[in-house]
Design a protein around this motif. Sequence first.
Motif, PDB file in Angstrom:
ATOM      1  N   ARG A  61       0.843  -1.211   0.000  1.00 15.00           N
ATOM      2  CA  ARG A  61       0.000   0.000   0.000  1.00 15.00           C
ATOM      3  C   ARG A  61       0.876   1.258   0.000  1.00 15.00           C
ATOM      4  N   VAL A  62       1.943   1.238   0.786  1.00 12.50           N
ATOM      5  CA  VAL A  62       2.851   2.389   0.846  1.00 12.50           C
ATOM      6  C   VAL A  62       3.499   2.620  -0.520  1.00 12.50           C
ATOM      7  N   LYS A  63       3.939   1.567  -1.174  1.00 14.91           N
ATOM      8  CA  LYS A  63       4.594   1.727  -2.482  1.00 14.91           C
ATOM      9  C   LYS A  63       3.638   2.258  -3.541  1.00 14.91           C
ATOM     10  N   CYS A  64       2.384   1.867  -3.481  1.00 16.63           N
ATOM     11  CA  CYS A  64       1.391   2.436  -4.417  1.00 16.63           C
ATOM     12  C   CYS A  64       1.298   3.947  -4.227  1.00 16.63           C
ATOM     13  N   LEU A  65       1.203   4.367  -2.979  1.00 18.44           N
ATOM     14  CA  LEU A  65       1.119   5.804  -2.695  1.00 18.44           C
ATOM     15  C   LEU A  65       2.429   6.509  -3.032  1.00 18.44           C
ATOM     16  N   TRP A  66       3.538   5.830  -2.821  1.00 16.25           N
ATOM     17  CA  TRP A  66       4.847   6.393  -3.130  1.00 16.25           C
ATOM     18  C   TRP A  66       4.941   6.716  -4.625  1.00 16.25           C
ATOM     19  N   ALA A  67       4.438   5.813  -5.454  1.00 17.35           N
ATOM     20  CA  ALA A  67       4.442   6.059  -6.897  1.00 17.35           C
ATOM     21  C   ALA A  67       3.577   7.271  -7.242  1.00 17.35           C
ATOM     22  N   VAL A  68       2.414   7.386  -6.608  1.00 20.90           N
ATOM     23  CA  VAL A  68       1.537   8.542  -6.837  1.00 20.90           C
ATOM     24  C   VAL A  68       2.249   9.818  -6.395  1.00 20.90           C
ATOM     25  N   LYS A  69       2.885   9.758  -5.235  1.00 17.10           N
ATOM     26  CA  LYS A  69       3.630  10.910  -4.726  1.00 17.10           C
ATOM     27  C   LYS A  69       4.696  11.350  -5.718  1.00 17.10           C
ATOM     28  N   ASN A  70       5.439  10.392  -6.265  1.00 17.10           N
ATOM     29  CA  ASN A  70       6.473  10.728  -7.242  1.00 17.10           C
ATOM     30  C   ASN A  70       5.873  11.305  -8.514  1.00 17.10           C
ATOM     31  N   LEU A  71       4.744  10.784  -8.930  1.00 16.85           N
ATOM     32  CA  LEU A  71       4.086  11.308 -10.130  1.00 16.85           C
ATOM     33  C   LEU A  71       3.691  12.773  -9.971  1.00 16.85           C
ATOM     34  N   VAL A  72       3.004  13.083  -8.876  1.00 18.77           N
ATOM     35  CA  VAL A  72       2.531  14.462  -8.735  1.00 18.77           C
ATOM     36  C   VAL A  72       3.677  15.444  -8.513  1.00 18.77           C
ATOM     37  N   ARG A  73       4.818  14.943  -8.116  1.00 19.37           N
ATOM     38  CA  ARG A  73       5.978  15.824  -7.937  1.00 19.37           C
ATOM     39  C   ARG A  73       6.519  16.323  -9.269  1.00 19.37           C
ATOM     40  N   ILE A  74       6.457  15.481 -10.310  1.00 21.54           N
ATOM     41  CA  ILE A  74       7.127  15.842 -11.551  1.00 21.54           C
ATOM     42  C   ILE A  74       6.197  16.263 -12.680  1.00 21.54           C
ATOM     43  N   LEU A  75       4.886  16.153 -12.475  1.00 22.88           N
ATOM     44  CA  LEU A  75       3.950  16.445 -13.556  1.00 22.88           C
ATOM     45  C   LEU A  75       3.566  17.920 -13.607  1.00 22.88           C
ATOM     46  N   ASP A  76       3.065  18.330 -14.762  1.00 21.77           N
ATOM     47  CA  ASP A  76       2.514  19.679 -14.874  1.00 21.77           C
ATOM     48  C   ASP A  76       1.144  19.703 -14.199  1.00 21.77           C
ATOM     49  N   VAL A  77       0.590  20.889 -14.058  1.00 22.07           N
ATOM     50  CA  VAL A  77      -0.636  21.089 -13.289  1.00 22.07           C
ATOM     51  C   VAL A  77      -1.792  20.239 -13.822  1.00 22.07           C
ATOM     52  N   GLU A  78      -1.987  20.225 -15.110  1.00 21.05           N
ATOM     53  CA  GLU A  78      -3.115  19.466 -15.672  1.00 21.05           C
ATOM     54  C   GLU A  78      -2.973  17.973 -15.427  1.00 21.05           C
ATOM     55  N   LYS A  79      -1.772  17.453 -15.572  1.00 17.67           N
ATOM     56  CA  LYS A  79      -1.547  16.021 -15.326  1.00 17.67           C
ATOM     57  C   LYS A  79      -1.692  15.691 -13.840  1.00 17.67           C
ATOM     58  N   LYS A  80      -1.238  16.604 -12.975  1.00 17.55           N
ATOM     59  CA  LYS A  80      -1.427  16.407 -11.536  1.00 17.55           C
ATOM     60  C   LYS A  80      -2.909  16.276 -11.215  1.00 17.55           C
ATOM     61  N   ARG A  81      -3.696  17.156 -11.809  1.00 18.23           N
ATOM     62  CA  ARG A  81      -5.145  17.126 -11.556  1.00 18.23           C
ATOM     63  C   ARG A  81      -5.755  15.838 -12.074  1.00 18.23           C
ATOM     64  N   GLU A  82      -5.270  15.375 -13.208  1.00 19.13           N
ATOM     65  CA  GLU A  82      -5.758  14.108 -13.767  1.00 19.13           C
ATOM     66  C   GLU A  82      -5.432  12.950 -12.821  1.00 19.13           C
ATOM     67  N   VAL A  83      -4.212  12.934 -12.300  1.00 16.78           N
ATOM     68  CA  VAL A  83      -3.812  11.884 -11.363  1.00 16.78           C
ATOM     69  C   VAL A  83      -4.682  11.929 -10.113  1.00 16.78           C
TER      70      VAL A  83
END
Length: 186
Positions: A45-67
């Motif tokens: 469960r932690v690793k799933c959230l870790w991947a999401v955390k890493n995604l929102v760190r590097i994405l642009d605003v629109e992609k962050k909102r999509e995630v």
Amino acid sequence: VVSAELALVCNIVNEFSPLCDTMIEQGFVQRLMQIFHRASESPIRVKCLWAVKNLVRILDVEKKREVMGCVGWGVVSSLLTDSDTAIQEQAFDIFHNFASDGDDVDLVFEEAGTDVVLDRITAVLGGSDDNVILQVRHTLSSSITLCLTMRKATLLLANLANGTQQKHSILTHPRLLSALRSSIVE
């Protein structure tokens, strides 16, 4: 096997940002959340959230909102009070990484709820979190976890303070500033 695969995914989204768009388009975030909700083991469960955390760190605003639309604002908000402090830390990190500029900060407050977020930060910083207090009483290693959770909450608060519309809410939130002061003094 799933745990090792998730560790690889965490590293891929952290290091190879060109792949992120493709992964999102192919339903990667939805799959992560399916695994998260089905898993009973904390490390998965932690690793799933870790991947999401890493995604929102590097994405642009629109992609962050999509995630975040895939993950669910309410899901992340509820994880701020999870009994597993490692899950709490990831939830704080997801909001912290999302709230990288003023518009994103306002969206965190709008979608997650100003009082929900600030109440949770206050509880962690002020030591009024029953889950954390019970864990600290049981083991010394939990005091380290408490410090990590407090750090994550403080980093989120720092980003939230950069917002344009919610400074007044932060400054006038009951017990927040005194909890912050107490955590700094201790």
